[in-house]
Design a protein around this motif. Sequence first.
Motif, PDB file in Angstrom:
ATOM      1  N   ILE A   1       0.835  -1.203   0.000  1.00  0.00           N
ATOM      2  CA  ILE A   1       0.000   0.000   0.000  1.00  0.00           C
ATOM      3  C   ILE A   1       0.867   1.249   0.000  1.00  0.00           C
ATOM      4  N   GLY A   2       1.986   1.215   0.718  1.00  0.00           N
ATOM      5  CA  GLY A   2       2.899   2.352   0.722  1.00  0.00           C
ATOM      6  C   GLY A   2       3.421   2.665  -0.665  1.00  0.00           C
ATOM      7  N   LEU A   3       3.805   1.623  -1.419  1.00  0.00           N
ATOM      8  CA  LEU A   3       4.253   1.835  -2.792  1.00  0.00           C
ATOM      9  C   LEU A   3       3.103   2.340  -3.650  1.00  0.00           C
ATOM     10  N   LEU A   4       1.902   1.825  -3.417  1.00  0.00           N
ATOM     11  CA  LEU A   4       0.736   2.272  -4.177  1.00  0.00           C
ATOM     12  C   LEU A   4       0.467   3.753  -3.934  1.00  0.00           C
ATOM     13  N   LEU A   5       0.587   4.193  -2.682  1.00  0.00           N
ATOM     14  CA  LEU A   5       0.399   5.614  -2.372  1.00  0.00           C
ATOM     15  C   LEU A   5       1.487   6.459  -3.030  1.00  0.00           C
ATOM     16  N   GLY A   6       2.704   5.927  -3.077  1.00  0.00           N
ATOM     17  CA  GLY A   6       3.800   6.662  -3.694  1.00  0.00           C
ATOM     18  C   GLY A   6       3.590   6.907  -5.178  1.00  0.00           C
ATOM     19  N   LEU A   7       2.956   5.947  -5.850  1.00  0.00           N
ATOM     20  CA  LEU A   7       2.716   6.071  -7.288  1.00  0.00           C
ATOM     21  C   LEU A   7       1.278   6.465  -7.582  1.00  0.00           C
ATOM     22  N   LEU A   8       0.659   7.161  -6.630  1.00  0.00           N
ATOM     23  CA  LEU A   8      -0.774   7.452  -6.731  1.00  0.00           C
ATOM     24  C   LEU A   8      -1.112   8.249  -7.985  1.00  0.00           C
TER      25      LEU A   8
ATOM     26  N   MET B   1       8.274  14.285  -9.013  1.00  0.00           N
ATOM     27  CA  MET B   1       6.997  14.041  -8.357  1.00  0.00           C
ATOM     28  C   MET B   1       6.860  12.570  -7.971  1.00  0.00           C
ATOM     29  N   VAL B   2       7.304  11.677  -8.867  1.00  0.00           N
ATOM     30  CA  VAL B   2       7.270  10.244  -8.551  1.00  0.00           C
ATOM     31  C   VAL B   2       8.180   9.940  -7.364  1.00  0.00           C
ATOM     32  N   ALA B   3       9.381  10.521  -7.362  1.00  0.00           N
ATOM     33  CA  ALA B   3      10.325  10.275  -6.268  1.00  0.00           C
ATOM     34  C   ALA B   3       9.757  10.756  -4.934  1.00  0.00           C
TER      35      ALA B   3
END
Length: 223
Positions: free
Chosen positions: A152-159, A197-199
């Motif tokens: 979920i953390g990665l999913l939020l990062g690439l929201l 923005m992705v980073a």
Amino acid sequence: MPISVELSFWGTIVTLVMGIPIGIITAIKANTWVDTVNMSVALVLYALPSFILAVFVQLLVLWIDKTGIGWPISGWGDPWQYTWPDIQYKLVPILTYGAAGYAYYARLTRTTMLEVLRQDYVRTARAKGLLEKAVIYRHTLRNAIIPLITAIGLLLGLLVTGSFFIENIFSIPGIANITVAAVSQRNYPVIQATTIMVAIGVVFGNLISDILYGLADPRIKTE
């Protein structure tokens, strides 16, 4: 950005609301027809790239639209407005975005739940006569949720950037359009801005994951 954030936000909600409960159900009903059907659907959706799934969905909408409903297959409507015409534009892209991610979370939830359900303390809890709901939600899910928090953390990062293909296929005027145009035009400042923005999003997602680790398992100390 508001359009991309809206699409990703509601698509993520659909992903988690569908994926995690279905993963729990399939783990509880492992090796039954419920497990077989759910995991077969999840496997097909997981194997399909999001841009292929989006095209299939558009064709399905056009086929259904022969009845004269007039359902749109491109565009978005007004950001964060939910009148009926706006919902018509937004519903199909959001469900497509959610379906593309649902399969991954359903399979991941099932795998982690099955691993925890085989542990000795789960058998002990059942032997003590605890209700099955208490065993599943208080003992099993809480320990199985750690890998889910990471995902979920990665999913939020690439929201925001996770909806690139969906935006392109459905002609949604979000970040994907200007980024793809910037690549074709060699507009490096826009490409750099998207990369930054992705980073930032990934770092923020990891921070949220670290905080959630401590809430899910008090044994994990976060500094």
